[in-house]
Design a protein around this motif. Structure first.
Motif, short mmCIF file in Angstrom:
data_model
loop_
_atom_site.label_atom_id
_atom_site.label_comp_id
_atom_site.label_asym_id
_atom_site.label_seq_id
_atom_site.Cartn_x
_atom_site.Cartn_y
_atom_site.Cartn_z
N ALA A 1 2.33 9.72 -0.26
CA ALA A 1 1.71 8.69 -1.10
C ALA A 1 2.27 7.31 -0.79
O ALA A 1 1.54 6.31 -0.80
N ASN A 2 3.57 7.23 -0.50
CA ASN A 2 4.16 5.92 -0.19
C ASN A 2 3.61 5.34 1.11
O ASN A 2 3.57 4.13 1.29
N VAL A 3 3.19 6.22 2.01
CA VAL A 3 2.61 5.73 3.27
C VAL A 3 1.14 5.33 3.08
O VAL A 3 0.69 4.30 3.59
N MET B 1 5.61 12.43 -2.40
CA MET B 1 6.01 11.02 -2.50
C MET B 1 5.98 10.33 -1.14
O MET B 1 5.53 9.18 -1.03
N LEU B 2 6.44 11.03 -0.11
CA LEU B 2 6.44 10.40 1.22
C LEU B 2 5.01 10.09 1.66
O LEU B 2 4.71 8.99 2.15
N ARG C 1 4.77 -3.11 1.08
CA ARG C 1 5.45 -2.93 2.35
C ARG C 1 6.64 -3.90 2.34
O ARG C 1 6.49 -5.05 1.95
N ALA D 1 10.84 8.42 -3.15
CA ALA D 1 11.35 8.69 -1.80
C ALA D 1 10.34 8.11 -0.82
O ALA D 1 9.14 8.37 -0.95
N GLY E 1 4.58 2.68 -1.07
CA GLY E 1 3.38 2.75 -1.92
C GLY E 1 2.48 1.54 -1.72
O GLY E 1 2.03 1.27 -0.60
N LEU F 1 9.23 15.79 -2.65
CA LEU F 1 9.48 14.91 -1.50
C LEU F 1 8.22 14.67 -0.67
O LEU F 1 7.87 13.52 -0.38
N PHE G 1 7.81 1.81 3.92
CA PHE G 1 6.49 2.15 3.38
C PHE G 1 6.67 2.54 1.92
O PHE G 1 7.05 3.66 1.61
N PRO H 1 9.53 6.70 3.42
CA PRO H 1 9.96 6.66 4.82
C PRO H 1 10.02 5.22 5.34
O PRO H 1 9.41 4.32 4.75
#
Lengths: 330, 223
Positions: A217-219, A214-215, B203, B165, B200, A211, B198, B167
Motif C-alpha cells: 500500500a505504501n508503494v 503495508m509495503l 514520497r 512499514a 503511501g 508487513l 515510498f 520500503p
C-alpha cells in the motif's frame, strides 16, 4: 581531481538541499475550511435516545466557527428548541450534506458525528436518525440498511473535492472507522481488556503483523485520497455520555468534552489553546487526540467506578502521513 | 546605497535563488555530476596497497547522520523537514567493491513545514534495515565507496499509536579516512547518504551528511 573535490561536492549538494527546505511559520488560515456537524440525540423511539449528542454538535459547531471553519450544516435531532438545526440527520441528509461540503480541490473538509455506533462480525457502523425505527412488537427496530459503514463514509468524503479530509466520531465502536492499509493501529480495540496498563504493542511486532499489506500500500497509494479519522473509542469499546459520576457536569459526551477543551484558551496563557502542545498557536488533529486521550485517562478512566464497570475508553487516530490543523486560533 | 545595504541585498538575492526548489535540484544534479567525474578519475583500490581493506575483509562501523527530509504528494509541493539517525553497519569489502553492506539504523524525523491548506507531514521515528552493494575507489589516501540498495523501515508516528512499514531506495557516497591504532585499521567516515521513501500518499527524500568510524575486523589466524 583530489578527494577534497568529492567532499566539497557533497557538502555543496547538501547545502543546496538545506537551502531549499526552510521550515516556514504557520500560514494564514485559509477561508476554504468547511465542516459538517451531526448530532443524533433523539431517535424515532425514546428507548434509543441519547443524552448529549445535541449539545456535542452545537458546542462543536460553535467552537469550529471561531477556529477557522465555515460550518456548512448542523444536522441535529433534538427536542431542545434552543438548539439550532438545519434538518434531521437521516442517511440521505448526511450523504447530501457531505457531497455539498466543498467544490474547491484545495479545501479542507471535516465531518463530525455524535450519536449511536454499532458493530457486528462484518462491519462497524454509525447510526443516523432513520437507522432506528419504531417497532410495535419491541422497544425499537434496527434499519441496518441506513447504517453507515466506514467504506460508505470514506467513499462519500473522498468524492468531495478537497485536499484534506477529517472525520471525528463520538460513538460506540468508532475505532472500527480507523482502518488503513498503510498503517497498523496499535491501541487496543478494548482498553479495559489490556488491564489499563499499556495501550501499544511494540514497533517491530506491529510492523510484522501486516508487513506485506503495508509495503504494497505504501508503494501504490501515491495519488489516492486520505481521510484522517479521530474516534472516541476502540472498535470493541463503548463511548459514553457524561454519567454524573465525576462530581462535576460535563454536559457532553466524554470524548467530545475533552476534544472541545483542547480548543479552549489555556489558563496560563490566554493566547494559547489548551491542546497546543508545542505552543505554535494552533491545535492539530494529532495534538487534539493526544490531549483528549490524556485527559480521558486522567479524569475518566482513573475512577474506580469506571474501571469496575469496564466503562473506560481510549480514543484512536488513523495512520497516514498528514497532520491537519483542527483549531487555528481565534 | 551604502555598503552594508548592498551586502544585505546581495545576500537576500542569493538566498532567494537558493530557496527556489528548481534551483536546488539543478545544484544537486551539478554536484552529483561533479562527484561522479571525480570518482571516474580515481584509482581503484585494487591497484594500491594503501587501501583501508586491502584484502577481503569484514568491517563494521558506527555512524550518525543529520539530514534534510522533505516530502511531497500529488497535490502538494515539497515540504521541508529535518531528521537524524544513528546506524550500525557491517560490510564485506573485496578489492573491487563491496558485495554486501547491511545497516541497522534508528531514525527520527520531525514534523514538516506547513502547506498553505494547514497540513503538514507527521514526524516519525523507527528502525531501518538496509542492504546495499557497490564499488570502492582509492582517492589517495582516502577510500571512497558508492553504494546502492534497498531498505525496509518500521516507523511509528510521533506521539501516536500508528505504526507503518515502508520500503525505500537507498544510496550512499562514503569517504573513509584511514588511520591505525595498534594493529587495528580504522577509518573515519564522511558520507552523503540519500534515501527515497515510498510512504503511501507521500514520497520522501532524505539527503544528509554522515560521520562515523569504521574498524576492519582482524583476520582469524589459522592453526
Amino acid at each position: 581531481m583530489k578527494h577534497s573535490s568529492c567532499i566539497a561536492a557533497a557538502v555543496f549538494a547538501l547545502a543546496a538541499l538545506l537551502a531549499s527546505c526552510q521550515l516556514a511559520s504557520i500560514p494564514t488560515t485559509p477561508a476554504n475550511r468547511y465542516a459538517l456537524v451531526i448530532g443524533v440525540q433523539d431517535y424515532p423511539t425514546d428507548y434509543k435516545d441519547l443524552q448529549f449528542p445535541d449539545d456535542d454538535a452545537r458546542d462543536m459547531a460553535d467552537l469550529l466557527s471561531t477556529q477557522g471553519w465555515t460550518v456548512t450544516k448542523r444536522l441535529i435531532s433534538t427536542n431542545d428548541l434552543s438548539i439550532a438545526t438545519d434538518g434531521s440527520p437521516t442517511y440521505a441528509a448526511i450523504e447530501s450534506a457531505v457531497a455539498s461540503l466543498s467544490a474547491d480541490p484545495n479545501a479542507t473538509i471535516l465531518v463530525y458525528f455524535s450519536g449511536h455506533g454499532a458493530t457486528d462480525s462484518d462491519y462497524t457502523y454509525i447510526v443516523p436518525y432513520d437507522g432506528i425505527v419504531v417497532d410495535p412488537g419491541s422497544n425499537y427496530g434496527s434499519n441496518i440498511a441506513k447504517w453507515i459503514t466506514p467504506a460508505t463514509l470514506t467513499l462519500w468524503m473522498t468524492a468531495v473535492p478537497a485536499k484534506n479530509r477529517l472525520l471525528i466520531l463520538d460513538s460506540c465502536d468508532s475505532g472500527g472507522f480507523v482502518t488503513s492499509d498503510v498503517a497498523v493501529d496499535t491501541a487496543p480495540a478494548d482498553y479495559s481488556q489490556m488491564g489499563n496498563t499499556t495501550s501499544d504493542t511494540g514497533l517491530i511486532a506491529a510492523a510484522l503483523s501486516k508487513l506485506n499489506t503495508m509495503l504494497a500500500a505504501n508503494v501504490t497509494n501515491f495519488g489516492s485520497k486520505e481521510v484522517q479519522v479521530l474516534s472516541a473509542s476502540g472498535s470493541e469499546e463503548s463511548s459514553y455520555d457524561d454519567d454524573g459520576t465525576l462530581g462535576f457536569s460535563l454536559d457532553n459526551g466524554v470524548f467530545t468534552y475533552f476534544l472541545l477543551q483542547a480548543g479552549e484558551p489555556s489558563s496560563s496563557n490566554s493566547l494559547l489553546l489548551k491542546g497546543d502542545a508545542n505552543k505554535d498557536g494552533v491545535v492539530t488533529i494529532d495534538e487534539a487526540y493526544v490531549y483528549a486521550k490524556a485527559q480521558i485517562k486522567l479524569n475518566w478512566n482513573s475512577t474506580n467506578y469506571h474501571k469496575w464497570a469496564d466503562m473506560d475508553l481510549l480514543p484512536h487516530i488513523s495512520g497516514g502521513t498528514r497532520d491537519v490543523v483542527l483549531y487555528a486560533g481565534s | 546605497m551604502n555598503l552594508l545595504d548592498f551586502i544585505v541585498k546581495k545576500k537576500n538575492e542569493r538566498r532567494n535563488i537558493l530557496r527556489k526548489p528548481a534551483t536546488a535540484r539543478l545544484a544537486l544534479a551539478a554536484a552529483a555530476l561533479w562527484t561522479l567525474l571525480a570518482l571516474a578519475q580515481a584509482t581503484p583500490v585494487s591497484s594500491s596497497p594503501q587501501g583501508l581493506a586491502d584484502s577481503s575483509r569484514w568491517r563494521v562501523d558506527l555512524s550518525g547522520n543529520a539530514a534534510a527530509v522533505p516530502s511531497h504528494s500529488f497535490d502538494c509541493n515539497l515540504l521541508a523537514a529535518y531528521g537524524w539517525d544513528l546506524g550500525l553497519g557491517a560490510e564485506y569489502a573485496v578489492t573491487i567493491g563491496i558485495p554486501l553492506r547491511v545497516e541497522l539504523d534508528y531514525l527520527n524525523v520531525g514534523d514538516s513545514a506547513w502547506d498553505s491548506s494547514l497540513f503538514r507531514y507527521r514526524g516519525f521515528w523507527g528502525l531501518k534495515f538496509a542492504a546495499l552493494s557497490g564499488w570502492r575507489f582509492l582517492l589517495s589516501p582516502v577510500e571512497a565507496e558508492i553504494l546502492a540498495g534497498g531498505a525496509l523501515t518500521a516507523a511509528r508516528y510521533t506521539s501516536l499509536s500508528s505504526v507503518t512499514a515502508y520500503p525505500s531506495i537507498v544510496g550512499e557516497l562514503r569517504c573513509l579516512f584511514p588511520f591505525r591504532i595498534s594493529n587495528l585499521k580504522f577509518g573515519a567516515i564522511l558520507g552523503l547518504p540519500i534515501e527515497y521513501m515510498f510512504r503511501g500518499t507521500a514520497r520522501t527524500l532524505s539527503a544528509g551528511l554522515e560521520a562515523g568510524i569504521s574498524v576492519q575486523l582482524p583476520e582469524a589466524k589459522k592453526k
